[in-house]
Structure formats: structure tokens, C-alpha cells
Design an enzyme around this catalytic site. Sequence first.
Site, PDB file in Angstrom:
ATOM      1  N   HIS A   4       2.878 -57.693 -13.608  1.00  0.00           N
ATOM      2  CA  HIS A   4       3.127 -57.225 -12.238  1.00  0.00           C
ATOM      3  C   HIS A   4       3.706 -58.416 -11.470  1.00  0.00           C
ATOM      4  O   HIS A   4       3.378 -59.569 -11.768  1.00  0.00           O
ATOM      5  CB  HIS A   4       1.783 -56.802 -11.642  1.00  0.00           C
ATOM      6  CG  HIS A   4       1.838 -56.138 -10.311  1.00  0.00           C
ATOM      7  ND1 HIS A   4       2.006 -56.840  -9.148  1.00  0.00           N
ATOM      8  CD2 HIS A   4       1.722 -54.835  -9.945  1.00  0.00           C
ATOM      9  CE1 HIS A   4       1.993 -55.996  -8.127  1.00  0.00           C
ATOM     10  NE2 HIS A   4       1.825 -54.777  -8.580  1.00  0.00           N
ATOM     11  N   ASP A  37      -5.089 -61.515 -15.086  1.00  0.00           N
ATOM     12  CA  ASP A  37      -4.943 -60.521 -14.029  1.00  0.00           C
ATOM     13  C   ASP A  37      -5.664 -59.250 -14.494  1.00  0.00           C
ATOM     14  O   ASP A  37      -5.165 -58.530 -15.370  1.00  0.00           O
ATOM     15  CB  ASP A  37      -3.446 -60.266 -13.795  1.00  0.00           C
ATOM     16  CG  ASP A  37      -3.202 -59.101 -12.838  1.00  0.00           C
ATOM     17  OD1 ASP A  37      -4.183 -58.494 -12.373  1.00  0.00           O
ATOM     18  OD2 ASP A  37      -2.024 -58.810 -12.574  1.00  0.00           O
ATOM     19  N   GLN A  42      -5.847 -54.029 -13.572  1.00  0.00           N
ATOM     20  CA  GLN A  42      -5.839 -52.723 -14.253  1.00  0.00           C
ATOM     21  C   GLN A  42      -6.888 -52.632 -15.349  1.00  0.00           C
ATOM     22  O   GLN A  42      -6.900 -51.659 -16.117  1.00  0.00           O
ATOM     23  CB  GLN A  42      -4.444 -52.441 -14.852  1.00  0.00           C
ATOM     24  CG  GLN A  42      -3.334 -52.312 -13.835  1.00  0.00           C
ATOM     25  CD  GLN A  42      -3.466 -51.077 -12.933  1.00  0.00           C
ATOM     26  OE1 GLN A  42      -4.284 -50.171 -13.179  1.00  0.00           O
ATOM     27  NE2 GLN A  42      -2.680 -51.032 -11.865  1.00  0.00           N
ATOM     28  N   LYS A  76      -8.544 -50.473  -6.410  1.00  0.00           N
ATOM     29  CA  LYS A  76      -8.197 -49.710  -7.609  1.00  0.00           C
ATOM     30  C   LYS A  76      -9.448 -49.225  -8.343  1.00  0.00           C
ATOM     31  O   LYS A  76      -9.367 -48.607  -9.394  1.00  0.00           O
ATOM     32  CB  LYS A  76      -7.334 -50.557  -8.552  1.00  0.00           C
ATOM     33  CG  LYS A  76      -5.951 -50.881  -7.966  1.00  0.00           C
ATOM     34  CD  LYS A  76      -5.146 -51.714  -8.928  1.00  0.00           C
ATOM     35  CE  LYS A  76      -3.953 -52.384  -8.281  1.00  0.00           C
ATOM     36  NZ  LYS A  76      -2.854 -51.485  -7.948  1.00  0.00           N
ATOM     37  N   CYS A 121       6.461 -52.512  -9.205  1.00  0.00           N
ATOM     38  CA  CYS A 121       6.316 -53.955  -8.952  1.00  0.00           C
ATOM     39  C   CYS A 121       6.385 -54.743 -10.254  1.00  0.00           C
ATOM     40  O   CYS A 121       5.630 -55.707 -10.454  1.00  0.00           O
ATOM     41  CB  CYS A 121       5.006 -54.275  -8.229  1.00  0.00           C
ATOM     42  SG  CYS A 121       4.893 -53.520  -6.623  1.00  0.00           S
TER      43      CYS A 121
HETATM   44  N1  PLP Z   1      -1.726 -56.773 -11.168  1.00  0.00           N
HETATM   45  C1  PLP Z   1      -1.560 -55.559 -11.666  1.00  0.00           C
HETATM   46  C2  PLP Z   1      -1.521 -55.383 -13.148  1.00  0.00           C
HETATM   47  C3  PLP Z   1      -1.420 -54.467 -10.813  1.00  0.00           C
HETATM   48  O1  PLP Z   1      -1.246 -53.241 -11.320  1.00  0.00           O
HETATM   49  C4  PLP Z   1      -1.464 -54.683  -9.423  1.00  0.00           C
HETATM   50  C5  PLP Z   1      -1.269 -53.555  -8.476  1.00  0.00           C
HETATM   51  O2  PLP Z   1      -0.716 -52.545  -8.801  1.00  0.00           O
HETATM   52  C6  PLP Z   1      -1.661 -55.975  -8.965  1.00  0.00           C
HETATM   53  C7  PLP Z   1      -1.786 -57.000  -9.848  1.00  0.00           C
HETATM   54  C8  PLP Z   1      -1.686 -56.292  -7.490  1.00  0.00           C
HETATM   55  O3  PLP Z   1      -2.762 -55.684  -6.878  1.00  0.00           O
HETATM   56  P1  PLP Z   1      -2.875 -55.801  -5.283  1.00  0.00           P
HETATM   57  O4  PLP Z   1      -1.621 -55.207  -4.735  1.00  0.00           O
HETATM   58  O5  PLP Z   1      -4.105 -55.000  -4.981  1.00  0.00           O
HETATM   59  O6  PLP Z   1      -3.011 -57.243  -4.974  1.00  0.00           O
END
Ligand code: PLP
Length: 407
Positions: A122, A199, A202, A225, A362
Site C-alpha cells: 500500500h 504493515d 490487512q 478496519k 492506494c
Molecule cells: N496498509 C494496508 C495494507 C492497507 O490496506 C491500508 C489501508 O487500506 C493501509 C496500510 C493504510 O491504512 P490507513 O489509511 O488506515 O492508515
Amino acid sequence: MIDARALRKDFPVLDQRVNGRPLVYLDSAATAQKPRPVIDAVRRFFEEDNANVHRAIHALGERATAKYEEARRKVARFINAPSERTIIFTKNATESINLVAYSWARARLKPGDEILVSPIEHHSNLVPWQLAARATGATLRFFDVTEDGQLRLDNLDSLISERTRLVAVTHVSNVLGTIVPVASIVAAARRAGAVVLVDGAQSVPHMPVDVQALGCDFFAFSGHKMGAPTGIGVLYGREELLEAMDPFLGGGDMISSVRLSGSEWAELPYKFEAGTPPIAEAIGLGAAIDYLTAIGMDRVHAYERRLTAYARERLEQLPGITIYGPKERGGLLTFNVDEIHPHDLATVLDQHGIAIRAGHHCAQPVMEWLGVPATARASFWVYNTEDDVERLVEGLRAAKEFFGYVA
Ligand code: PLP
């Protein structure tokens, strides 16, 4: 096996019609719906306890502080962190990753150092490293990806060398659903003395996570999430690393003493929580963790695997559908339907009361790797059922008919 039909009743927002049809919500990877116990916990906080934390010597202030700190302990237990001192509340996964990029990476990296990132990240686990590399002269390197969207691990020892200072990798891809074997990557990084950030945006909502078993140094995720409100995220960090890092943001609550000539920092985790924190949001996250713990994360994971496999099987029966990513995956399916732009697809599905995500998610480098400008994505959580999948299939058929691609 979990009873998704029963759980669904815990989510008031799902009980509505959209464009005349009962809502089917298949966008939980973007943000999940909130169960009643979370909504109640947040409401109760505002109705009964609302006050600032760590400051006031009055009953409300003490209750607010106790609830906020209890939420931190719940987070620590949920991901098996060794101590609540290692749990920092942020506003989301993105801020958690940026905290490490600023407080750890910028202070330590220099020209010649390497940051190893995967190409399936992401943007929030890529752009902070691009910025850190630009600021320090360090170089970004990338994992190789197999044809079905998994990280290649057979060449890890050539990718990770003594120049590698940091490995930043997702636990589960938000586009391909790939579940990354983080523990093997951590083992290779350890051999080279590199630090690993995972990260978990997910993974934490969908499967059991044990940061000590993974062995990573930093682990980031978002509350929204996993049934909690927006505005609350978590950074877990290994205590020695957090102790050695300078603060990310300065202000109230993160200091032990301030003089005009200089300041000293509060102890962990407060050193990294400047200003009034997201109090109600953290309490909501604690309630979301209670809710998920009562269901059982093993059962959540097993259920989603089964539902995703079912969805894949059903979608594969439709002509003209391309599904991206490996067979073994997290609870989402990313796909395209021949000749129909995903935005058009999402619009038609919305007309049928079905909410999916369409776009680049993203993750523009992943789109580039797939060779498409955008995709559609259906993502599942504890309230989705096989009936939802059937509605999706019906909606996709309707979309094909609408655009004149009847097969
Ligand atoms: N990392 C992953 C794999 C994601 O899917 C997302 C959001 O869709 C994020 C990071 C970023 O999350 P946030 O926008 O809540 O900071």
C-alpha cells in the site's frame, strides 16, 4: 465455524436498503462496519466519562485515563506484545509507519544503506520510505514477486545484505490478498542485522497475530478496519528500539520536563503520544478487540478463507473475469471483468445495493505490475455470507448485460 448471519445483526448499518435492495457491504478492506458494542462503548464514554487523559485530578479524568489505558492493555494482549509500554496509539497505520520513518529511519540511515520494500505495498508502506531515502541518501530495493503475486523468498540472502538496514513489508496485501510469510523474512533480516517493520493493516482484523512469534521490530495497524472508529491506529515497537528513538511529534503529554533551554521526554509509550490522544477512539478499539476475541480470531480466519474460496469459485464460473493474486489469500478478491471499467462496474453494482471498491487501491505500483489501470475488489469480514457472494454474482451478470457483454 462462525455464524455470520447472527453476527450481522450486531452491525446496525447493514440493516438498510440501498437503491431499493438490501445492502451488501463488500468493502471492509477499506473500512469495516462497527458492531453495536463498539458504538455503545464510544457513546457511553461521551455520556458518562468524557474528560482528557493523564491530566485531570477529578473522577471523570481518572475514569477516562483508566479506560484509555485499559484499551492499550487489550491491544497488547490481542497481538501478544510483551508489554503495554510497546503499544503506541496513533491515528492510523499510515501514521504508525511514518513515526518509524521519521523517528527511527531518518536519524539512522545514510548514503549506501538500503531499505528493502516489497512492490506489493500500500502507498502508506512505500511513500514514507521513498521520503526517508530521499532525506538520508539511502537506497530503496525491492523484493521480487512471483507470477501469482507472492514475494520470492528463495533469493532473500542475496537481497538482504549488511547494507540492508530496514525491511518494510506488508503482512497481507490489500490488492492481491497475498499472505506474506513474515517470520521467514524476519529470520533473514536478523542474519544481516536489519530491522523489520510489518504493515498489519490487512492482517490484524482477519487472523490471529502474535508479534513475538513473528519476531518483527515494528508492527503497524489501523482500528477502523477491525470494527473500531476511524482516527485510532497502533504502532507496536520493540522496547529497546523505542527507547533509543527520539520523539516523532512534540507537545503536551510526551515530556517529563520542559524548560526554555530544553526538554526531557516522558517514558514509553507516552514519548510518542504528543497532544490529546484519540481517547474515545482508543476505547472503541478496546471494545472491537473484545468483540473479536469473543468470536475468536482463528475462527474469523477460517471462516473468511472458506468464504473467499467460495467466492473465487463462483466468480471463476463467470466468463470474462480475471482474478488477481494467489490461491491462498486473505479475505478479499481483486478482479476485472473484460471490457468493463471497474468504476463502471462499481456504479452498476451500487445500483443493485452492492458496495465494492474500484480503483488503484492506494497501490499504483501493483496496478503497474498487473498491467491494468484499476481493478474491482470485493472484501469480506465476519458479517458476510454466501448470500452476499450470490448477490455479487447476480450483480456482475447484470453489469455485463447492462454493458452489452452477455455471455
Ligand atoms: N496498509 C494496508 C495494507 C492497507 O490496506 C491500508 C489501508 O487500506 C493501509 C496500510 C493504510 O491504512 P490507513 O489509511 O488506515 O492508515
